[in-house]
Design an enzyme around this catalytic site. Structure first.
Site, PDB file in Angstrom:
ATOM      1  N   LYS A   1      30.619  43.287  52.651  1.00  0.00           N
ATOM      2  CA  LYS A   1      29.684  41.978  52.466  1.00  0.00           C
ATOM      3  C   LYS A   1      30.863  40.724  52.561  1.00  0.00           C
ATOM      4  CE  LYS A   1      28.226  38.753  50.427  1.00  0.00           C
ATOM      5  NZ  LYS A   1      28.548  37.374  50.942  1.00  0.00           N
TER       6      LYS A   1
ATOM      7  N   GLY B   1      26.172  37.756  55.455  1.00  0.00           N
ATOM      8  CA  GLY B   1      24.798  37.476  54.569  1.00  0.00           C
ATOM      9  C   GLY B   1      25.192  36.890  53.220  1.00  0.00           C
TER      10      GLY B   1
ATOM     11  N   CYS C   1      43.421  32.648  42.795  1.00  0.00           N
ATOM     12  CA  CYS C   1      42.842  33.079  41.561  1.00  0.00           C
ATOM     13  C   CYS C   1      44.281  33.256  40.564  1.00  0.00           C
ATOM     14  CB  CYS C   1      42.483  34.476  41.650  1.00  0.00           C
ATOM     15  SG  CYS C   1      43.345  35.692  42.392  1.00  0.00           S
TER      16      CYS C   1
ATOM     17  N   GLU D   1      38.662  27.096  35.670  1.00  0.00           N
ATOM     18  CA  GLU D   1      38.996  27.175  36.723  1.00  0.00           C
ATOM     19  C   GLU D   1      38.713  26.109  37.966  1.00  0.00           C
ATOM     20  OE1 GLU D   1      37.893  30.676  39.211  1.00  0.00           O
ATOM     21  OE2 GLU D   1      39.895  31.137  39.564  1.00  0.00           O
TER      22      GLU D   1
HETATM   23  P1  NAD Z   1      31.948  33.841  44.352  1.00  0.00           P
HETATM   24  O1  NAD Z   1      31.788  34.650  43.114  1.00  0.00           O
HETATM   25  O2  NAD Z   1      31.178  32.481  44.182  1.00  0.00           O
HETATM   26  O3  NAD Z   1      31.436  34.884  45.773  1.00  0.00           O
HETATM   27  C1  NAD Z   1      32.209  35.995  45.857  1.00  0.00           C
HETATM   28  C2  NAD Z   1      31.421  36.997  46.911  1.00  0.00           C
HETATM   29  O4  NAD Z   1      30.235  37.153  46.136  1.00  0.00           O
HETATM   30  C3  NAD Z   1      30.555  36.310  47.987  1.00  0.00           C
HETATM   31  O5  NAD Z   1      30.797  36.873  49.325  1.00  0.00           O
HETATM   32  C4  NAD Z   1      29.252  35.914  47.644  1.00  0.00           C
HETATM   33  O6  NAD Z   1      28.534  35.755  48.903  1.00  0.00           O
HETATM   34  C5  NAD Z   1      28.981  36.952  46.727  1.00  0.00           C
HETATM   35  N1  NAD Z   1      28.060  37.119  45.871  1.00  0.00           N
HETATM   36  C6  NAD Z   1      27.500  35.856  45.181  1.00  0.00           C
HETATM   37  N2  NAD Z   1      26.476  36.044  44.281  1.00  0.00           N
HETATM   38  C7  NAD Z   1      26.315  37.427  44.593  1.00  0.00           C
HETATM   39  C8  NAD Z   1      25.199  38.383  43.864  1.00  0.00           C
HETATM   40  N3  NAD Z   1      24.326  37.934  43.040  1.00  0.00           N
HETATM   41  N4  NAD Z   1      25.326  39.697  44.018  1.00  0.00           N
HETATM   42  C9  NAD Z   1      26.472  40.065  44.867  1.00  0.00           C
HETATM   43  N5  NAD Z   1      27.276  39.363  45.809  1.00  0.00           N
HETATM   44  C10 NAD Z   1      27.210  38.019  45.425  1.00  0.00           C
HETATM   45  O7  NAD Z   1      33.468  33.371  44.675  1.00  0.00           O
HETATM   46  P2  NAD Z   1      33.921  32.515  45.595  1.00  0.00           P
HETATM   47  O8  NAD Z   1      33.747  31.089  45.387  1.00  0.00           O
HETATM   48  O9  NAD Z   1      33.641  32.763  47.030  1.00  0.00           O
HETATM   49  O10 NAD Z   1      35.915  32.786  45.529  1.00  0.00           O
HETATM   50  C11 NAD Z   1      36.443  31.990  44.532  1.00  0.00           C
HETATM   51  C12 NAD Z   1      36.258  32.916  43.241  1.00  0.00           C
HETATM   52  O11 NAD Z   1      37.162  34.165  43.589  1.00  0.00           O
HETATM   53  C13 NAD Z   1      37.358  32.285  42.048  1.00  0.00           C
HETATM   54  O12 NAD Z   1      36.772  32.287  40.800  1.00  0.00           O
HETATM   55  C14 NAD Z   1      38.566  33.227  42.151  1.00  0.00           C
HETATM   56  O13 NAD Z   1      39.209  33.007  40.930  1.00  0.00           O
HETATM   57  C15 NAD Z   1      38.153  34.565  42.447  1.00  0.00           C
HETATM   58  N6  NAD Z   1      39.234  35.195  43.309  1.00  0.00           N
HETATM   59  C16 NAD Z   1      39.616  36.178  42.344  1.00  0.00           C
HETATM   60  C17 NAD Z   1      40.743  37.133  42.813  1.00  0.00           C
HETATM   61  C18 NAD Z   1      41.404  38.095  42.072  1.00  0.00           C
HETATM   62  O14 NAD Z   1      42.109  38.776  42.580  1.00  0.00           O
HETATM   63  N7  NAD Z   1      41.059  38.185  40.697  1.00  0.00           N
HETATM   64  C19 NAD Z   1      41.132  36.789  44.192  1.00  0.00           C
HETATM   65  C20 NAD Z   1      40.603  35.613  44.809  1.00  0.00           C
HETATM   66  C21 NAD Z   1      39.590  35.074  44.251  1.00  0.00           C
END
Ligand code: NAD
Length: 473
Positions: free
Chosen positions: A169, A200, A278, A378
């Site tokens: 996803k 989605g 991140c 962040e």
């Molecule tokens: P996000 O948490 O908003 O979304 C990530 C994914 O989760 C998306 O595909 C989203 O649709 C899905 N999602 C959202 N709610 C959900 C739920 N309730 N159940 C299941 N899936 C759900 O993150 P973002 O804004 O897309 O990305 C930025 C974030 O990602 C930042 O906090 C960044 O630090 C983090 N990040 C971490 C790493 C790492 O390796 N530690 C790497 C890259 C990004």
């Protein structure tokens, strides 16, 4: 228009059951360039069923067979490297100079998984017991938008190496990039049902993956907030979770470091991926008596970095991914000013001549204190906070004074000292004197930055169950 109308289930591109869609918006211009039709819970269920059916045979494939598949996946991605790079520029705003490298990195993850697979000891003896590693089952892969190619391939490579099948996803903000990547997966001729991709929302497709009992594991990268939601949602079905979450990584520059190198490197680390990384080193800790010199070096570094259209060859900083992200970063910059930090360079608004897109002014704040919002949260944009310390004890204490624990950076002429500091920093990855990442080595976070490790052998192990058998001899 680039419309993404299909999802990928059981080896076929199919029309989702939902008619909901989202516009795809170019972050450089805020113009709509296409739309994605979103799948829903029913689509996720179909994909999970296909992955479950495929697992029965895929889990029994040999190391050699899976190794060949990983090679084919790598080759299929490299075959379309230019197209993938262009999509990264269009949809995400990645500067041209970085985009091809990102695709290569994504392909390389698959080769690292192949190497890990070929080295891994799936059966070994401990005393009289045979210890066997078995694939965990169907894995739900949920990814963010900020490095979607490599996030997907790191998780996919580990799953395929382990003998697991997957439902991916992707972020709703990387639909075009994922579509092209999925076409590469299809071209690699992987058995139907092993890889399924469902566009989605997190609250529909993502939520179905987290609660469905036929999904054995969730491999998630994203925000700490959603990571916690996923952990809660997976309790009843006892899923394994790997969570790669947010960060607020410290960068400690000791008095004996080469400041002419360390400070520009610190700025670049904070601004990597347009500040949307991140592991960005967003909190720079320097000796109090060197502050003026640090401010000057930071200002000069920022002035030397071109902010511009990602299509231009010399652009280093492109736009942020969405207008929402732009507005969020503006709020953080304003909070820095209102809470009394000193603006060294940058500030609110667009850079001149780039008013159309989600471009922000690369910003450096000095005299930041630990209580300020910009030092705690962040930001996910090019905003560097400079804090000062009186001695190393204080530097380490401030570096660790955060819920996060993903990356950390140290600069010093004394390598023994660097090692000693590294042992006291609470972070999953510590980079000394501008060293880069080792992509085969484990990656992940301490504290609220996550659970589990990715890449290479560690990523593979995360996708395996361990069985101990005695009395067979
Ligand atoms: P996000 O948490 O908003 O979304 C990530 C994914 O989760 C998306 O595909 C989203 O649709 C899905 N999602 C959202 N709610 C959900 C739920 N309730 N159940 C299941 N899936 C759900 O993150 P973002 O804004 O897309 O990305 C930025 C974030 O990602 C930042 O906090 C960044 O630090 C983090 N990040 C971490 C790493 C790492 O390796 N530690 C790497 C890259 C990004």
């Amino acid at each position: 228009m680039r419309n993404i109308e299909k999802i990928y289930i059981d080896g076929k591109f199919v029309t989702p059951r939902s008619i909901d869609h989202l516009d795809l918006i170019n972050p450089s211009t805020r113009e709509v360039f296409g739309r994605v039709t979103l799948g829903n819970e029913e689509d996720a269920k179909l994909a999970i069923a296909a992955a479950k059916a495929a697992f029965a045979t895929f889990s029994k494939t040999s190391v050699e067979e899976r190794s060949v598949m990983l090679q084919r996946l790598n080759d299929a991605i490299l075959d379309r490297i230019d197209e993938l790079a262009e999509a990264n520029i269009l949809e995400y705003g990645a500067p041209r100079m970085a985009s091809t490298g990102r695709v290569r990195l994504a392909a390389a993850n698959l080769m690292d998984s192949k190497e890990a697979l070929e080295q891994f000891d799936f059966v070994h003896m401990i005393g009289k017991a045979k210890v066997v590693s078995e694939p965990v089952g169907v894995i739900g892969i949920i990814t963010p938008w900020n490095a979607s190619y490599s996030q997907i391939t790191a998780k996919l490579g580990a799953a395929i190496a382990a003998g697991c099948t997957v439902v991916i996803k992707p972020s709703e903000l990387s639909a075009l990039q994922t579509q092209l990547l999925t076409e590469c997966f299809h071209a690699a001729d992987i058995p139907p049902g092993v890889i399924n991709v469902v566009n989605g929302l997190g609250t529909t497709v993502g939520a179905e993956l987290t609660r469905n009992p036929d999904v054995a594991m969730i491999n998630f990268t994203g925000s700490t907030r959603v990571g916690k939601e996923i952990r809660r949602a997976t309790v009843d079905s006892m899923k394994r979770v790997t969570l790669e979450l947010g960060g607020k990584s410290p960068n400690i520059v000791l008095d004996d470091a080469d400041f002419a190198k360390a400070i520009p490197a610190a700025v670049r680390s904070c601004y990597m991926n347009n500040g949307q990384a991140c592991v960005a080193g967003t909190r720079l800790f320097v000796p109090a008596h060197r502050l003026e010199e640090v401010k000057k070096l930071a200002r000069e570094t920022v002035e030397s970095m071109k902010v511009g259209l990602p299509t231009e060859a010399d652009t280093i900083l492109g736009p942020l991914v969405t207008e929402k992200q732009y507005n969020q970063v503006q709020r953080y910059i304003l909070s820095g000013i209102q809470e009394g930090a000193e603006l060294v360079i940058g500030g609110e608004g667009h850079p001149q001549g780039l008013e159309e897109g989600n471009f922000v002014r690369p910003t450096v704040f000095a005299n930041v204190t630990e209580e300020m919002t910009i030092a705690k949260e962040e930001i996910f944009g090019p905003v560097l906070s400079i804090l000062t310390f009186k001695n190393e004890e204080e530097a380490v204490a401030m570096a660790n004074n955060t819920d996060y624990g993903l990356g950390a950076y140290i600069s010093t002429a004394n390598l023994e000292k660097a090692n000693e500091l590294a042992s006291r920093i609470q972070a999953g990855v510590v980079l000394i004197n501008g060293a880069g990442f080792e992509m085969k080595a484990p990656f992940g976070g301490f504290k609220h930055s996550g659970i589990g490790r990715e890449y290479g052998i560690y990523g593979l192990e995360d996708c395996l169950e361990t069985k101990t058998i005695t009395g067979f001899d």
